[in-house]
Design a protein around this motif. Structure first.
Motif, PDB file in Angstrom:
ATOM      1  N   ASP A 563      31.219  45.698 105.350  1.00 45.41           N
ATOM      2  CA  ASP A 563      32.407  44.838 105.448  1.00 45.41           C
ATOM      3  C   ASP A 563      33.452  45.412 106.382  1.00 45.41           C
ATOM      4  N   GLN A 564      33.712  46.705 106.193  1.00 48.63           N
ATOM      5  CA  GLN A 564      34.827  47.301 106.938  1.00 48.63           C
ATOM      6  C   GLN A 564      34.378  48.004 108.214  1.00 48.63           C
ATOM      7  N   ASN A 565      33.080  47.875 108.486  1.00 48.39           N
ATOM      8  CA  ASN A 565      32.558  48.438 109.727  1.00 48.39           C
ATOM      9  C   ASN A 565      32.812  49.947 109.831  1.00 48.39           C
ATOM     10  N   ILE A 566      32.598  50.634 108.709  1.00 48.33           N
ATOM     11  CA  ILE A 566      32.807  52.081 108.693  1.00 48.33           C
ATOM     12  C   ILE A 566      31.457  52.772 108.902  1.00 48.33           C
ATOM     13  N   ASN A 567      31.390  53.608 109.902  1.00 46.22           N
ATOM     14  CA  ASN A 567      30.164  54.343 110.198  1.00 46.22           C
ATOM     15  C   ASN A 567      28.931  53.441 110.102  1.00 46.22           C
ATOM     16  N   THR A 568      29.060  52.253 110.666  1.00 44.59           N
ATOM     17  CA  THR A 568      27.968  51.293 110.604  1.00 44.59           C
ATOM     18  C   THR A 568      27.645  50.771 111.990  1.00 44.59           C
ATOM     19  N   PRO A 569      26.751  51.464 112.703  1.00 45.64           N
ATOM     20  CA  PRO A 569      26.372  50.960 114.022  1.00 45.64           C
ATOM     21  C   PRO A 569      25.516  49.691 113.893  1.00 45.64           C
ATOM     22  N   TYR A 570      25.356  48.992 114.978  1.00 42.78           N
ATOM     23  CA  TYR A 570      24.513  47.798 114.986  1.00 42.78           C
ATOM     24  C   TYR A 570      23.191  48.126 115.662  1.00 42.78           C
ATOM     25  N   THR A 571      22.143  47.566 115.099  1.00 45.05           N
ATOM     26  CA  THR A 571      20.831  47.880 115.663  1.00 45.05           C
ATOM     27  C   THR A 571      19.934  46.661 115.800  1.00 45.05           C
ATOM     28  N   SER A 572      19.115  46.690 116.852  1.00 45.63           N
ATOM     29  CA  SER A 572      18.095  45.653 117.035  1.00 45.63           C
ATOM     30  C   SER A 572      16.712  46.248 116.776  1.00 45.63           C
ATOM     31  N   SER A 573      16.675  47.380 116.072  1.00 45.38           N
ATOM     32  CA  SER A 573      15.439  48.147 115.928  1.00 45.38           C
ATOM     33  C   SER A 573      14.381  47.482 115.038  1.00 45.38           C
ATOM     34  N   VAL A 574      13.170  47.397 115.549  1.00 42.24           N
ATOM     35  CA  VAL A 574      12.057  46.889 114.756  1.00 42.24           C
ATOM     36  C   VAL A 574      11.631  47.941 113.726  1.00 42.24           C
ATOM     37  N   GLY A 575      11.798  49.218 114.082  1.00 44.59           N
ATOM     38  CA  GLY A 575      11.509  50.288 113.124  1.00 44.59           C
ATOM     39  C   GLY A 575      12.348  50.119 111.864  1.00 44.59           C
ATOM     40  N   ARG A 576      13.639  49.767 112.068  1.00 48.56           N
ATOM     41  CA  ARG A 576      14.527  49.579 110.910  1.00 48.56           C
ATOM     42  C   ARG A 576      14.159  48.311 110.153  1.00 48.56           C
ATOM     43  N   LEU A 577      13.622  47.314 110.859  1.00 46.25           N
ATOM     44  CA  LEU A 577      13.167  46.101 110.173  1.00 46.25           C
ATOM     45  C   LEU A 577      11.956  46.439 109.289  1.00 46.25           C
ATOM     46  N   PHE A 578      11.043  47.260 109.805  1.00 42.07           N
ATOM     47  CA  PHE A 578       9.914  47.721 108.988  1.00 42.07           C
ATOM     48  C   PHE A 578      10.449  48.479 107.761  1.00 42.07           C
ATOM     49  N   ASP A 579      11.467  49.324 107.992  1.00 42.34           N
ATOM     50  CA  ASP A 579      12.088  50.050 106.877  1.00 42.34           C
ATOM     51  C   ASP A 579      12.588  49.067 105.826  1.00 42.34           C
ATOM     52  N   ALA A 580      13.310  48.036 106.307  1.00 44.35           N
ATOM     53  CA  ALA A 580      13.913  47.067 105.397  1.00 44.35           C
ATOM     54  C   ALA A 580      12.843  46.401 104.540  1.00 44.35           C
ATOM     55  N   VAL A 581      11.746  45.967 105.174  1.00 40.83           N
ATOM     56  CA  VAL A 581      10.704  45.260 104.437  1.00 40.83           C
ATOM     57  C   VAL A 581       9.957  46.221 103.502  1.00 40.83           C
ATOM     58  N   SER A 582       9.787  47.461 103.963  1.00 41.69           N
ATOM     59  CA  SER A 582       9.119  48.457 103.126  1.00 41.69           C
ATOM     60  C   SER A 582       9.930  48.713 101.853  1.00 41.69           C
ATOM     61  N   ALA A 583      11.245  48.739 101.985  1.00 42.89           N
ATOM     62  CA  ALA A 583      12.113  48.958 100.821  1.00 42.89           C
ATOM     63  C   ALA A 583      12.202  47.696  99.971  1.00 42.89           C
ATOM     64  N   LEU A 584      12.368  46.566 100.639  1.00 39.24           N
ATOM     65  CA  LEU A 584      12.472  45.284  99.941  1.00 39.24           C
ATOM     66  C   LEU A 584      11.269  45.058  99.030  1.00 39.24           C
ATOM     67  N   THR A 585      10.092  45.444  99.510  1.00 38.19           N
ATOM     68  CA  THR A 585       8.870  45.253  98.729  1.00 38.19           C
ATOM     69  C   THR A 585       8.643  46.426  97.768  1.00 38.19           C
ATOM     70  N   ASN A 586       9.597  47.349  97.769  1.00 37.39           N
ATOM     71  CA  ASN A 586       9.546  48.511  96.877  1.00 37.39           C
ATOM     72  C   ASN A 586       8.380  49.446  97.207  1.00 37.39           C
TER      73      ASN A 586
END
Ligand code: ZN
Ligand code: ZN
Ligand code: FE
Length: 728
Positions: A563-586
C-alpha cells in the motif's frame, strides 16, 4: 598413424594448430588423412583440416619435432579429462601401476586443475614437485608411447600419494586406505575426499542414516545431492536413461546429468525432487572404490558450506572435516584451479549445460567476432566471467554467488589468473547495469573503458553468440531478476534484439515485490502480491492452505508495504510468477535455496493435458485471470499436479502467442530463448516443440548456461559488436 601408413615427415605442435609434413604414396596419404579425422583422441577436437601440396627434400623417417616458440596468438588449455579405458587396463596389468590411483596418459587425467601457467609443461603444473622416475621418463620420451609428453605422468614409485586421516591416525598404505575407506562407507559413515578440482563429501546414497549425517554437515543446505553410480547398470536400477543421456554420462567430461528418477535412493538424497543428478566415475580412485564394495551409488557433493566455493586447500579441508566426518581422504597433488562438477541435462536430444566447470572449462566458446582484450565480469548470483582472446570467448568455471566473501575472493583471483594464463591485455570491461552487483563494482575499479549492458539483452546475446546469429531476433528472456532500463526489476521480457541494441517489445505486467530480496526468499509474499492485486483486502479471508501458514501480523505488514510502497520494487519477473504459483499451491512457500520454488513446482507437474488458463495480452501480459483460475481450481480440489501442468502450459501458450504477434509485426522468424527459467525442462521442451511446429527457427542454449552463468558471453559479444561498429 604416419608410421602405420608407411609415411615419412614431421609433426609439430604450434600455437596456431598442428602442422604435419607427410611424404609417401597417394593411397597411404589418403588413408592417413582419414585416420587423423576418424581416430583423433577422444578429448581432442578438430576444428578444420587444411591440406596444401609443397615440395620438400626427402624425409628419412617420421618424427615429432619440438614446438615452435610460443606467441600470444592462440593459447588452449585442456579441461580435466576422465581417466581413460587404457589407463584403467594399465591399473590391472602394468607393473608399477597396479591399482595406481593417479594413473593417466595423454588422453586423460588432470589438466586445468593443475596448470599454473603456459606453455603447458610439467614444470608449469602442480606436478612439478614430483620427480619422474626412470620408467615414467621412458614413456614420457617415447613417441610411440601413450604417455609421450603426458605432463602429469606418474606411477606408484614416483607420483602423488593418498593419505587417509581419521581422528586417531593417518594411513599411508594405499591398499589399507582403500579397505578402511570402504569399511567406513559401508558402515554408513561420511568421508571428505579430495578430488580433481576440490574436496567432496561422500556417503552411501542408499543409507538414509548416512545421508542425514551428511546433510547435518552441510548446514543450511537442502538442495538435492549429486550421486555417483558405479556404472550405467547401477543407474538403471533407479532411472531409465535415453541414449543421449548415456552418451553424456559416458563422455570424457563426465558431468552430472539430471535424469528422471523411476525409483528413489535414500529420501534425503533428492529431497522430494523427481530427478537425480547422476554421474559416473571419473578418477581412478572412484573405480577402485566401486570395484571393492557392494555400494552401487555414492552421494558425492561439493565440500563447502552453503554459498562458499568448493574447498581446495588441504589444511582448511582438514580443519573443517576432520572432526565432522569419519575420515578425510587427501592427496599431495595440489589443486591450483578450483573446478566443481559440471551439471547438464538433455533437452529433446540436445545437451544443455547448466553449470559449466570440470571437463568444460577452460575450452573456449568460438565466436564469430573479435573479442580480443574484452573482459566481461558477468552477473552476481551464479557468476561466471569471460575474457576475450581473438575469436575465443574464454568463459570461466562456475564461480558462484559473489555476495559471499570467499566466493568473491575466488572470483577476483580467477579473473586475474585467466588474464595472465591466456595473455590477455585488457582494453575494455563490460558488466551488468546493476550498480550493486559486485561484478559491476569490480569493473568500475578498473581504470579502463567500461560498458554496462542490460541483463536480459545479455541473456539473449549470449544465446545468439553461441549460435552465431548476427541479426535481429525475437528474444524471450525469462528469469528471476535483472535490472531494467526503467529502474524496475525485469524478468519476463520479449525483446527485438541484435547485438548492438534491443527494444523491449512486450513484457509481463509489473507486480509489487514486497520486501525486495525478502520476497525472493519468501515466495508466499509473491502469492500475496498477486492475490492482493486481484482481490484486494478480501484476499486475507480466502480459504487457501498457504495463507493459513502465514503469520497474520507479517501478512498485515506485507500488505502495508505494498500500500505504502515501502521497500517494494516492481517486477515483471517470470521467476517471481513461478514463485507466486508455487506458494499459492502450497508447494513451496519459503525458499531454502536459489530457485527452489520454481523447481519444486516443475517437479510436481504431471499428466499430458494440454489445458491452459486464460490470460490477457495487451501492452503487457496480464495473468490475473490465470491466478483466478488457479484459485478456483484450488478451492474445488483440483490436484496440484494438474494445476502445475496447466500453469506450465499457460506460460508456454503466452510465449507462443506473443512470438506470433511479434513475427507478424516485424517479419522476424528467429526466436531465441534464454534466462534461468528455461532450466525448466518441461517448459523448454514444450515451447521449442510448439514453436518449431509453427515453423519458427528456435534457438536455445547448448554449450553455455541459460542462467546467469551465461551472461558474461552475452556481455562480451555485445561489447565486441559495439567496438566493431565504432559505437564504443
Ligand atoms: Zn589414460
Ligand atoms: Zn614413475
Ligand atoms: Fe538472469
Amino acid at each position: 598413424m604416419a608410421q602405420n601408413n608407411n609415411l615419412k615427415g614431421t609433426v609439430e605442435n604450434r600455437n596456431d594448430g598442428v602442422l604435419v609434413y607427410i611424404q609417401g604414396g597417394d593411397k597411404d596419404v589418403q588413408q592417413f588423412k582419414a585416420d587423423v579425422e576418424s581416430g583423433a583422441p577422444p578429448a581432442s577436437g578438430i576444428r578444420s583440416v587444411r591440406i596444401t601440396e609443397v615440395s620438400k627434400p626427402d624425409f628419412a623417417d617420421f618424427r615429432i619435432v619440438s614446438s615452435k616458440s610460443f606467441s600470444d596468438e592462440i593459447t588452449l588449455v585442456s579441461p580435466d579429462i576422465a581417466v581413460c579405458s587404457d589407463c584403467l587396463e594399465d591399473m590391472k596389468r602394468q607393473p608399477g601401476r597396479l591399482n595406481h590411483p593417479f594413473v593417466n596418459c595423454t588422453n586423460c587425467g588432470p589438466r586445468f586443475s593443475i596448470i599454473r601457467s603456459l606453455p603447458y609443461d610439467r614444470s608449469k603444473t602442480t606436478m612439478d614437485v614430483f620427480k619422474m622416475c626412470g620408467d615414467c621418463s621412458e614413456e614420457y620420451e617415447n613417441v610411440l608411447d601413450r604417455r609421450f609428453h603426458a605432463q602429469p605422468v606418474a606411477c606408484l614409485g614416483c607420483g602423488p600419494r593418498y593419505e587417509l586421516i581419521t581422528c586417531s591416525r593417518t594411513e599411508r598404505n594405499f591398499s589399507k586406505i582403500l579397505a578402511e575407506l570402504i569399511k567406513i562407507l559401508e558402515a554408513g559413515g561420511t568421508v571428505a575426499i579430495k578430488g580433481l578440482g576440490g574436496y567432496f563429501l561422500a556417503c552411501d546414497a542408499a543409507s538414509q542414516a548416512a545421508v542425514s549425517k551428511l546433510r547435518q554437515l552441510k548446514i543450511r543446505e537442502n538442495k538435492p545431492f549429486a550421486v555417483m553410480f558405479a556404472d550405467l547398470n547401477a543407474i538403471h536400477e533407479y532411472a531409465n536413461t535415453t541414449p543421449t543421456e548415456e552418451q553424456l554420462l559416458l563422455s570424457w567430461k563426465r558431468p552430472i546429468v539430471l535424469i528422471r528418477a523411476e525409483r528413489s535412493l535414500a529420501p534425503g538424497v533428492s529431497v522430494g525432487f523427481s530427478t537425480i543428478g547422476a554421474m559416473l566415475p571419473y578418477m581412478p580412485l572412484h573405480y577402485l572404490l566401486f570395484e571393492h564394495t557392494g555400494i552401487k551409488a555414492l552421494v558425492l557433493t561439493s565440500g563447502n558450506f552453503s554459498d562458499e566455493p568448493i574447498l581446495i586447500d588441504d589444511k582448511t579441508a582438514l580443519d573443517t572435516f576432520k572432526e565432522s566426518c569419519d575420515a578425510v581422504l587427501t592427496h599431495n597433488r595440489i589443486i591450483h584451479n578450483r573446478v566443481d562438477d559440471s551439471v547438464t541435462m538433455v533437452v529433446g536430444r540436445e545437451t544443455s549445460v547448466l553449470r559449466r566447470s570440470r571437463g568444460y572449462v577452460p575450452a573456449p566458446v568460438m565466436v564469430d567476432m573479435n573479442v580480443e582484450g574484452i573482459i566481461a565480469t558477468g552477473a552476481e548470483l551464479v557468476n561466471c566471467f569471460c575474457v576475450g582472446k581473438g575469436n575465443q570467448a574464454l568463459l570461466s568455471q562456475h564461480i558462484g554467488d559473489l555476495k559471499n566473501m570467499e566466493t568473491y575472493i575466488f572470483y577476483q583471483e580467477s579473473l586475474e589468473r585467466f588474464i595472465e594464463l591466456f595473455r590477455v591485455d585488457p582494453e575494455l570491461y563490460v558488466c551488468d547495469l546493476h550498480p550493486e552487483y559486485l561484478s559491476t563494482k569490480y569493473a568500475l575499479t578498473k581504470e579502463k573503458k567500461l560498458l554496462q549492458v542490460q541483463h536480459h539483452h545479455a541473456h539473449i546475446a549470449s544465446c545468439m553468440a553461441e549460435h552465431a546469429l548476427d541479426e535481429k531476433v525475437i528474444g524471450v528472456a525469462f528469469d528471476g531478476a535483472g535490472l531494467g532500463d526503467d529502474g524496475n526489476i525485469w524478468g519476463g521480457e520479449f525483446l527485438i534484439s541484435d547485438f548492438a541494441s534491443y527494444t523491449r517489445a512486450v513484457h509481463f505486467d509489473y507486480v509489487p515485490m514486497p520486501g525486495g530480496d525478502m520476497a525472493t526468499l519468501n515466495p508466499w509474499r509473491m502469492a500475496v502480491s498477486y492475490l492482493y492485486r486481484i482481490y484486494g483486502i478480501d484476499m486475507v479471508w480466502m480459504d487457501l492452505p498457504f495463507l493459513k501458514k502465514t503469520d497474520p501480523a507479517v501478512l498485515k505488514m506485507v500488505l502495508q508495504m505494498i500500500d505504502q510502497n515501502i521497500n517494494t520494487p516492481y517486477t515483471s519477473s517470470v521467476g517471481r510468477l513461478f514463485d507466486a504459483v508455487s506458494a499459492l499451491t502450497n508447494v513451496c512457500t519459503v525458499s531454502g535455496f536459489h530457485a527452489e520454488a520454481p523447481m519444486r513446482l516443475e517437479s510436481v507437474a504431471s499428466g499430458d493435458s494440454e489445458a491452459v488458463y486464460k490470460f490477457v495480452l495487451g501492452k503487457t501480459i496480464v495473468v490475473d485471470t490465470m491466478i483466478k483460475g488457479i484459485v478456483k481450481d484450488l478451492i474445488t480440489g483440483v490436484s496440484v499436479q494438474d494445476i502445475s501442468l496447466k500453469f506450465h502450459n499457460t506460460i508456454g501458450a503466452i510465449i507462443l502467442d506473443v512470438v506470433r504477434s511479434l513475427q507478424s509485426l516485424t517479419g522476424i522468424n528467429k526466436v531465441v530463448l534464454s534466462g534461468g527459467t528455461f532450466q525448466n525442462r518441461y517448459l523448454i521442451e514444450h515451447t521449442v516443440k510448439r514453436l518449431r511446429s509453427m515453423d519458427f527457427e528456435v534457438y536455445s542454449h547448448r554449450r553455455v548456461p541459460c542462467n546467469d552463468g551465461g551472461i558474461a558471453l552475452g556481455q562480451i559479444a555485445i561489447a565486441a559488436k559495439k567496438r566493431e561498429s565504432g559505437q564504443w
